[in-house]
Design a protein around this motif. Sequence first.
Motif, PDB file in Angstrom:
ATOM      1  N   LEU A  53      -4.993 -10.652   8.633  1.00 12.05           N
ATOM      2  CA  LEU A  53      -4.485 -10.672   6.985  1.00 12.05           C
ATOM      3  C   LEU A  53      -5.094  -9.556   6.517  1.00 12.05           C
ATOM      4  CD1 LEU A  53      -4.103 -13.931   5.226  1.00 12.05           C
ATOM      5  CD2 LEU A  53      -2.469 -12.115   5.574  1.00 12.05           C
ATOM      6  N   GLU A  54      -6.309  -9.166   6.753  1.00 11.72           N
ATOM      7  CA  GLU A  54      -7.147  -8.252   6.037  1.00 11.72           C
ATOM      8  C   GLU A  54      -6.572  -6.869   6.173  1.00 11.72           C
ATOM      9  OE1 GLU A  54     -11.223  -8.790   7.385  1.00 11.72           O
ATOM     10  OE2 GLU A  54     -11.002  -7.262   8.922  1.00 11.72           O
ATOM     11  N   LEU A  55      -5.505  -6.737   7.358  1.00 11.64           N
ATOM     12  CA  LEU A  55      -5.162  -5.350   7.423  1.00 11.64           C
ATOM     13  C   LEU A  55      -3.919  -5.047   6.590  1.00 11.64           C
ATOM     14  CD1 LEU A  55      -5.538  -4.900  11.283  1.00 11.64           C
ATOM     15  CD2 LEU A  55      -6.472  -3.141   9.456  1.00 11.64           C
ATOM     16  N   ALA A  56      -3.619  -5.906   5.616  1.00 10.87           N
ATOM     17  CA  ALA A  56      -2.427  -5.818   5.066  1.00 10.87           C
ATOM     18  C   ALA A  56      -2.124  -4.584   4.771  1.00 10.87           C
ATOM     19  CB  ALA A  56      -2.582  -6.638   3.778  1.00 10.87           C
ATOM     20  N   TYR A  57      -0.895  -4.187   4.887  1.00 10.57           N
ATOM     21  CA  TYR A  57      -0.464  -2.877   4.620  1.00 10.57           C
ATOM     22  C   TYR A  57       1.166  -2.855   4.162  1.00 10.57           C
ATOM     23  CZ  TYR A  57       1.778  -3.127   9.165  1.00 10.57           C
ATOM     24  OH  TYR A  57       2.580  -3.475  10.293  1.00 10.57           O
ATOM     25  N   ALA A  58       1.314  -1.546   3.822  1.00  9.26           N
ATOM     26  CA  ALA A  58       2.924  -1.357   3.196  1.00  9.26           C
ATOM     27  C   ALA A  58       3.438  -0.236   3.982  1.00  9.26           C
ATOM     28  CB  ALA A  58       3.244  -1.521   1.918  1.00  9.26           C
ATOM     29  N   PRO A  59       4.699   0.111   4.285  1.00  6.05           N
ATOM     30  CA  PRO A  59       5.113   1.266   4.855  1.00  6.05           C
ATOM     31  C   PRO A  59       4.916   2.433   3.794  1.00  6.05           C
ATOM     32  CG  PRO A  59       6.709  -0.495   5.479  1.00  6.05           C
ATOM     33  CD  PRO A  59       5.575  -1.219   4.401  1.00  6.05           C
ATOM     34  N   ILE A  60       4.654   3.579   4.085  1.00 10.21           N
ATOM     35  CA  ILE A  60       4.334   4.727   2.983  1.00 10.21           C
ATOM     36  C   ILE A  60       5.592   4.794   2.187  1.00 10.21           C
ATOM     37  CG2 ILE A  60       4.081   6.988   2.422  1.00 10.21           C
ATOM     38  CD1 ILE A  60       2.122   6.903   5.244  1.00 10.21           C
ATOM     39  N   ARG A  61       6.572   4.902   3.233  1.00 10.15           N
ATOM     40  CA  ARG A  61       8.220   5.006   2.672  1.00 10.15           C
ATOM     41  C   ARG A  61       8.849   3.613   2.142  1.00 10.15           C
ATOM     42  NH1 ARG A  61       6.882   9.934   1.696  1.00 10.15           N
ATOM     43  NH2 ARG A  61       7.285  11.284   3.218  1.00 10.15           N
ATOM     44  N   SER A  62       8.215   2.945   1.284  1.00  2.91           N
ATOM     45  CA  SER A  62       8.652   1.465   0.749  1.00  2.91           C
ATOM     46  C   SER A  62       8.375   1.268  -0.621  1.00  2.91           C
ATOM     47  CB  SER A  62       8.092   0.578   1.495  1.00  2.91           C
ATOM     48  OG  SER A  62       6.680   0.106   1.262  1.00  2.91           O
ATOM     49  N   ALA A  63       8.861   0.814  -1.379  1.00  2.00           N
ATOM     50  CA  ALA A  63       8.721   0.642  -3.048  1.00  2.00           C
ATOM     51  C   ALA A  63       7.240   0.331  -3.160  1.00  2.00           C
ATOM     52  CB  ALA A  63       9.709  -0.354  -3.517  1.00  2.00           C
ATOM     53  N   LEU A  64       6.698  -0.590  -2.384  1.00  3.02           N
ATOM     54  CA  LEU A  64       5.547  -1.237  -2.416  1.00  3.02           C
ATOM     55  C   LEU A  64       4.368  -0.036  -2.200  1.00  3.02           C
ATOM     56  CD1 LEU A  64       3.226  -3.305  -2.919  1.00  3.02           C
ATOM     57  CD2 LEU A  64       3.808  -4.460  -0.752  1.00  3.02           C
ATOM     58  N   GLY A  65       4.609   0.666  -1.043  1.00  3.70           N
ATOM     59  CA  GLY A  65       3.821   1.646  -0.604  1.00  3.70           C
ATOM     60  C   GLY A  65       3.803   2.692  -1.568  1.00  3.70           C
ATOM     61  N   GLU A  66       4.681   3.225  -2.077  1.00  7.08           N
ATOM     62  CA  GLU A  66       4.892   4.246  -3.095  1.00  7.08           C
ATOM     63  C   GLU A  66       4.108   3.746  -4.366  1.00  7.08           C
ATOM     64  OE1 GLU A  66       8.662   5.753  -3.350  1.00  7.08           O
ATOM     65  OE2 GLU A  66       8.566   6.405  -1.512  1.00  7.08           O
ATOM     66  N   ARG A  67       4.394   2.417  -4.840  1.00 10.93           N
ATOM     67  CA  ARG A  67       3.734   2.065  -5.841  1.00 10.93           C
ATOM     68  C   ARG A  67       2.211   1.893  -5.843  1.00 10.93           C
ATOM     69  NH1 ARG A  67       3.842  -3.260  -7.445  1.00 10.93           N
ATOM     70  NH2 ARG A  67       5.302  -3.743  -5.933  1.00 10.93           N
ATOM     71  N   TYR A  68       1.618   1.566  -4.663  1.00 11.48           N
ATOM     72  CA  TYR A  68       0.446   1.385  -4.452  1.00 11.48           C
ATOM     73  C   TYR A  68      -0.080   2.722  -4.538  1.00 11.48           C
ATOM     74  CZ  TYR A  68      -4.266   1.479  -2.308  1.00 11.48           C
ATOM     75  OH  TYR A  68      -5.589   1.675  -2.011  1.00 11.48           O
ATOM     76  N   LEU A  69       0.484   3.901  -3.491  1.00 11.17           N
ATOM     77  CA  LEU A  69      -0.324   5.103  -3.803  1.00 11.17           C
ATOM     78  C   LEU A  69      -0.144   5.556  -5.253  1.00 11.17           C
ATOM     79  CD1 LEU A  69       1.643   6.607  -0.651  1.00 11.17           C
ATOM     80  CD2 LEU A  69      -0.629   6.464  -1.198  1.00 11.17           C
ATOM     81  N   GLY A  70       0.777   5.463  -5.845  1.00  9.49           N
ATOM     82  CA  GLY A  70       0.772   5.940  -7.376  1.00  9.49           C
ATOM     83  C   GLY A  70      -0.072   5.242  -8.331  1.00  9.49           C
ATOM     84  N   ALA A  71      -0.658   3.944  -8.027  1.00 12.51           N
ATOM     85  CA  ALA A  71      -1.898   3.370  -8.597  1.00 12.51           C
ATOM     86  C   ALA A  71      -3.299   3.566  -8.028  1.00 12.51           C
ATOM     87  CB  ALA A  71      -1.620   1.675  -8.679  1.00 12.51           C
ATOM     88  N   MET A  72      -3.176   3.820  -6.744  1.00 11.73           N
ATOM     89  CA  MET A  72      -4.486   4.429  -6.238  1.00 11.73           C
ATOM     90  C   MET A  72      -4.806   5.613  -6.670  1.00 11.73           C
ATOM     91  SD  MET A  72      -5.875   6.176  -3.373  1.00 11.73           S
ATOM     92  CE  MET A  72      -3.960   6.522  -2.362  1.00 11.73           C
ATOM     93  N   ARG A  73      -3.747   6.420  -7.046  1.00  8.06           N
ATOM     94  CA  ARG A  73      -4.202   8.155  -7.463  1.00  8.06           C
ATOM     95  C   ARG A  73      -4.649   7.962  -9.051  1.00  8.06           C
ATOM     96  NH1 ARG A  73       1.447   9.616  -4.491  1.00  8.06           N
ATOM     97  NH2 ARG A  73       0.519  10.370  -2.478  1.00  8.06           N
ATOM     98  N   ALA A  74      -4.075   7.065  -9.609  1.00 10.52           N
ATOM     99  CA  ALA A  74      -4.481   6.733 -11.063  1.00 10.52           C
ATOM    100  C   ALA A  74      -5.949   6.612 -10.848  1.00 10.52           C
ATOM    101  CB  ALA A  74      -3.623   5.687 -11.603  1.00 10.52           C
ATOM    102  N   GLY A  75      -6.410   5.338  -9.972  1.00  5.75           N
ATOM    103  CA  GLY A  75      -7.615   5.024  -9.629  1.00  5.75           C
ATOM    104  C   GLY A  75      -8.526   6.278  -9.431  1.00  5.75           C
ATOM    105  N   ILE A  76      -8.088   7.179  -8.514  1.00  5.40           N
ATOM    106  CA  ILE A  76      -8.697   8.176  -8.337  1.00  5.40           C
ATOM    107  C   ILE A  76      -9.149   9.051  -9.664  1.00  5.40           C
ATOM    108  CG2 ILE A  76      -8.908  10.584  -7.164  1.00  5.40           C
ATOM    109  CD1 ILE A  76      -7.169   9.375  -4.911  1.00  5.40           C
ATOM    110  N   ASN A  77      -8.078   9.239 -10.547  1.00  6.88           N
ATOM    111  CA  ASN A  77      -8.333  10.034 -11.788  1.00  6.88           C
ATOM    112  C   ASN A  77      -9.263   9.202 -12.514  1.00  6.88           C
ATOM    113  OD1 ASN A  77      -6.821  12.127 -11.236  1.00  6.88           O
ATOM    114  ND2 ASN A  77      -4.970  11.347 -11.935  1.00  6.88           N
ATOM    115  N   CYS A  78      -9.301   7.716 -12.506  1.00 11.63           N
ATOM    116  CA  CYS A  78     -10.089   7.082 -13.394  1.00 11.63           C
ATOM    117  C   CYS A  78     -11.651   7.508 -12.796  1.00 11.63           C
ATOM    118  CB  CYS A  78      -9.916   5.578 -13.238  1.00 11.63           C
ATOM    119  SG  CYS A  78     -10.936   4.580 -14.078  1.00 11.63           S
ATOM    120  N   ALA A  79     -11.900   7.595 -11.435  1.00 11.99           N
ATOM    121  CA  ALA A  79     -13.357   7.666 -10.938  1.00 11.99           C
ATOM    122  C   ALA A  79     -13.741   9.227 -11.512  1.00 11.99           C
ATOM    123  CB  ALA A  79     -13.260   7.456  -9.569  1.00 11.99           C
ATOM    124  N   LEU A  80     -12.747   9.995 -11.196  1.00 10.02           N
ATOM    125  CA  LEU A  80     -13.201  11.550 -11.566  1.00 10.02           C
ATOM    126  C   LEU A  80     -13.736  11.506 -13.082  1.00 10.02           C
ATOM    127  CD1 LEU A  80     -10.516  13.436  -9.626  1.00 10.02           C
ATOM    128  CD2 LEU A  80     -12.787  12.982  -8.637  1.00 10.02           C
TER     129      LEU A  80
END
Lengths: 156, 476
Positions: free
Chosen positions: B266-293
Amino acid sequence: MLPWQTHEGRFVVKVQPIKPRAELFAHGADIGVRGLGPTRATAFEQAGLALMMAVTEPSRVAPQTAVEIQCEAPNDAVLLMDWLNALIYEMSVRRLLFGRFAVVIDGERLIGQAWGEPVNRSRHTPAVEPKGATLTLLKVETRRDGTWVAQCVVDV
Amino acid sequence: MDLSQLKQVSTCEWRHEPQGAMRVPVVLYGSQTLISEMDDKVLKQIDHVASLPGIVDAAYTMPDAHWGYGFPIGGVAAFDPEEGGVVSAGGVGFDISCGVRTLLTGIRSPELRHCQESLADSLFRAIPAGVGSKGAITLDSTEMDHMLLSGARWAVERGFGNPEDLEHIEESGQMSGALPVAVSERARLRQRREMGTLGSGNHYLEVQEVSTVFDNTTAATFGLAEGNIVISIHCGSRGLGHQIGTDFLREMALAAPAEGIHLPDLELAYAPIRSALGERYLGAMRAGINCALANRQIITHLVRGVFAHFFPGVELTTLFDVSHNTCKEENHDVAGNRRRLFVHRKGATRAFGAGHPDLPETFAATGQPVFIGGSMGTMSAIMVGAATRPEHAFASSCHGAGRQLSRHQALKHWRGRKVVDELRKRGIIIKSPSMRGVAEEAPGAYKNSAAVVDAAHEAGLSRKVAGLQPLICIKG
């Protein structure tokens, strides 16, 4: 006479009551939290206590403020993760530590209360800040003696 | 780890051939000692990573690898979206874009030792650190959106630093493709009062002395010389990143069965990059990168305020800012073909070599600085990306010493007060609100950082430039 035999020759089964307890277990850079108890709800309460043990000594936390938490999940394991993550969230936004917990579970729904107080750095000397409960070693199950176990690894 | 299951390719490179569900081999970097002392679970976890859809080339571990959740810490894997590649929240971690920023001071060691104690006290007061701390800034919803979109650039526009800082931060301080709308209300609320905070655990702010120079030419380009003082800030995206990780780890795990995804764990949970969930995660994760910077930019500003008091007229300049918990879209040559890949680095540092087009001009001829954190009492290192052909591990290197004892075990071995006293005898001042936290982070709980750095150098992941000895360490 065998230890489970009475003077009258009758056999009885002595059942030790299952005591609720909280414990931490080792996991690389993070910390495993485990709650044990006679029921699923007490195991969840103890898992909450174990989460606090990763941060501070829970007995140092005064039950000044109560926070109510509600979670719903499709299975016990995710419900545990949600419960712990809800506690982490409340600790984070309210800057609280908790020392006492009460949980009622009805099917897929959990209603819990956590009692605590604002972080006092000199008295609580909090060691780490939990970031989130993970899916690693996540399980909610019963042992053969009837003890409920609720555990997972928490990223700190 | 049992070495008999691995094939040794070179002194510091080991290979685990595909078996079972593995789609690609596993490559582990490290000396024989480091690999043999590594937990078996590291191999189990990276084998699982090697079985994920769309993985390219190989799954890698760095010399500082240790047991994590989902991916091991020190794990690197790249995925091709055109081949069903995936993105994994556990492959990035909760502390999105955790990283290190190093500042140059131009101050010489003897000057600092005159005021070491009072400087340590002032830094400890000025930099919010540890559980329950809060920053001086409160973000409303509009400012939060600006910060999530613009990262360190937002912070500089608000007066926290100089435009020159941005030239020395990965992505020029602003990760593109951020989707603030994908960041939950809970994540926003956790971050509202946490800008400019260090956090706890292994996060720190260290004042360090350049104790050794291994590569004079590169060190000179980086502005490093023996006896110079630098400052390293190690922290990440705070509550916002933690909550993004929490939200998406759950969502990916629960969405898997409906998507026909069978997870070996279960801990390997993932989403295809080309999926709504994958794209949403990438968008949120990039916002997280900006927060860290943005967070490291604000802390930089706070540090400058303290140093201005002790050393009037001294300018602190940013050497570089590198993240080590990310998933980034990059071009890489794989078997002679240029491919657009999503590279997960969890506890691993990007290490672009000389001539890479994404590097700032300053580092075009050298490669990018790579920061390897020590452990309060041990050496940290500055390395440089190696321009090897072909690249090793998608141009990645290690990020720290890596734990060898769990927190649980560390508490059985050390007492915080004793650790602080012993380090003080060696001229290192530790400031922390928690002695238990210090015990859990005792230098002995980590691998030998010099051995990790040597292995990364030997393996060609990055090259040694300079060694840093801590003088002041602010721990959360």
